[in-house]
Design an enzyme around this catalytic site. Structure first.
Site, PDB file in Angstrom:
ATOM      1  N   CYS A  41       0.928  -1.014   0.007  1.00  0.00           N
ATOM      2  CA  CYS A  41      -0.190  -0.081  -0.198  1.00  0.00           C
ATOM      3  C   CYS A  41       0.896   1.203  -0.210  1.00  0.00           C
ATOM      4  CB  CYS A  41      -0.799  -0.056   1.277  1.00  0.00           C
ATOM      5  SG  CYS A  41      -1.808   1.645   1.286  1.00  0.00           S
ATOM      6  N   TRP A  74      -8.166  -6.480   6.003  1.00  0.00           N
ATOM      7  CA  TRP A  74      -6.805  -6.861   5.839  1.00  0.00           C
ATOM      8  C   TRP A  74      -6.645  -8.105   7.028  1.00  0.00           C
ATOM      9  CZ3 TRP A  74      -3.355  -4.992   2.649  1.00  0.00           C
ATOM     10  CH2 TRP A  74      -3.617  -4.210   1.695  1.00  0.00           C
ATOM     11  N   VAL A 107     -11.795  -0.518   5.937  1.00  0.00           N
ATOM     12  CA  VAL A 107     -10.839  -1.122   6.831  1.00  0.00           C
ATOM     13  C   VAL A 107      -9.494  -1.026   6.221  1.00  0.00           C
ATOM     14  CG1 VAL A 107      -9.885  -3.205   8.069  1.00  0.00           C
ATOM     15  CG2 VAL A 107     -12.195  -2.666   8.002  1.00  0.00           C
ATOM     16  N   THR A 108      -8.759   0.358   6.291  1.00  0.00           N
ATOM     17  CA  THR A 108      -7.812   0.615   5.632  1.00  0.00           C
ATOM     18  C   THR A 108      -6.401   0.484   6.445  1.00  0.00           C
ATOM     19  OG1 THR A 108      -8.152   2.879   6.096  1.00  0.00           O
ATOM     20  CG2 THR A 108      -8.978   1.836   3.835  1.00  0.00           C
ATOM     21  N   TYR A 172      -5.064   6.021  -9.344  1.00  0.00           N
ATOM     22  CA  TYR A 172      -6.292   5.193  -8.864  1.00  0.00           C
ATOM     23  C   TYR A 172      -7.414   5.687  -9.800  1.00  0.00           C
ATOM     24  CZ  TYR A 172      -4.132   3.005  -4.745  1.00  0.00           C
ATOM     25  OH  TYR A 172      -3.101   2.193  -3.908  1.00  0.00           O
TER      26      TYR A 172
END
Ligand SMILES: N[C@@H](CCC(=O)N[C@@H](CS)C(=O)NCC(=O)O)C(=O)O
Length: 331
Positions: A41, A74, A107-108, A172
């Site tokens: 990421c 994750w 949920v990053t 993105y």
């Protein structure tokens, strides 16, 4: 997604501030928090780099999620039994739920978790680095660089805002555009900004001032992923990074600077993008290339002068447990 097919990033974060004086209830405190990241990421990569450059590894431990996640969360599948050894959870979602019961947004990573309660304090990527720079100064290593000099504040902000819109988020917006028109608009904007950055960096080694700043930390993780992921997977293909001479030399210079290239795991990065985005890559086949060895070739940027760490010094090597295996980096 907008009506005309443009990708719109969800920027509703958990975003409490961790500060030196603890005014929001979260004081900067050694060993209290865990930075949770994934190697693939780019938003998490910025926090890993700043933690490295400032030498915060001993006071802010780091948990690394596996490269893939499902639609819910994750996971810590790189750890024995799939459990984060400090937080004792399989799913990062559990830490979001601890903060907000019934949590229903992204949920990053990156996220900072309060170890005693297991609750996420913040998932705001830019506030995390700004606070590590300004609020954790008591714990910076001797020789830590000033990544956000007060005198350069406005220039760092304005360059970073353009880089965020057109490049960091721009790739993105190319990749997740849902209409031809939205894709082409994002593509034009991305490469126009890369041309602008090339012109800016032709005669100066770093983006703002004569040393590495937060502005470089914002740009670089997108460049580091460009040829391996964005050029193909996100259709950012007017040129590869390695075909844009100024940006390629700038990116190699930083790769070869301690704290940057040593944070990149191409194997996990490619697995992340090509296996998670099944809408873009339904076969989930992960490409074998490109050959990353070019990252280690001479860049000659030192001829432009500049002082990478300003009045400071380079960080030492990463802690043993956090080293990226050479076969996952540039070799
Ligand atoms: N929250 C930040 C950055 C975090 C972010 O988007 N991370 C991605 C990985 S690169 C993520 O965790 N995605 C998981 C998800 O959205 O379910 C943002 O939106 O700018």
């Amino acid at each position: 997604m907008s009506k005309t097919g443009e990708f719109v990033r969800d920027t509703t974060y958990l975003d409490a501030r961790i500060t030196a004086d603890g005014r929001d209830g979260w004081p900067a405190e050694p060993g209290r928090y865990r930075l949770v990241v994934a190697r693939g990421c780019p938003w998490a990569n910025r926090t890993i780099i700043v933690r490295r450059l400032l030498g915060l590894e001993p006071v802010l431990p780091m948990g690394i999620c596996g490269p893939e996640h499902d639609s819910r969360s994750w996971t810590f599948d790189l750890d024995p039994d799939g459990l984060d050894p400090v937080l004792g959870v399989h799913y990062l979602r559990d830490c979001y739920e601890k903060a907000v019961p019934g949590y229903d947004r992204g949920v990053t990573v990156p996220a900072i978790v309060d170890i005693p309660t297991g609750a996420v304090v913040t998932s705001h990527f830019s506030h995390i680095t700004l606070d590590l720079e300004h609020e954790w100064t008591a714990y910076h290593r001797p020789g830590a660089p000033d990544l956000y000099p007060e005198a350069l504040h406005d220039e760092i902000e304005s360059v970073s805002a353009l880089v965020y819109e057109d490049v960091n988020n721009g790739v993105y917006r190319c990749g997740f555009a849902a209409s031809q028109q939205a894709y082409e608009a994002a593509y034009e904007r991305l490469f126009a900004r890369l041309d602008w950055l090339s012109a800016r960096l032709r005669g100066q080694r770093y983006l703002v001032g004569d040393a590495i700043t937060e502005a470089d930390v914002r740009l670089w993780p997108t460049l580091a992923r460009f040829d391996a992921v964005y050029h193909g997977h996100f259709k950012c293909n007017r040129a590869k990074l390695s075909e844009m001479p100024v940006l390629w030399a700038y990116a190699r210079d930083l790769w070869q600077t301690p704290g940057f290239g040593d944070t990149i795991d191409f194997v996990q990065t490619k697995q992340h993008y090509y296996r998670v985005h099944t809408g873009l890559n339904p076969t989930q086949i992960v490409p074998a290339g490109p050959d990353p060895s070019g990252w280690l070739t001479p860049h000659h940027r030192q001829e432009l002068g500049g002082r990478p760490f300003g009045d400071g010094t380079p960080p030492g090597p990463p802690p043993e447990a956090e080293r990226v295996p050479p076969a996952h980096g540039a070799g």
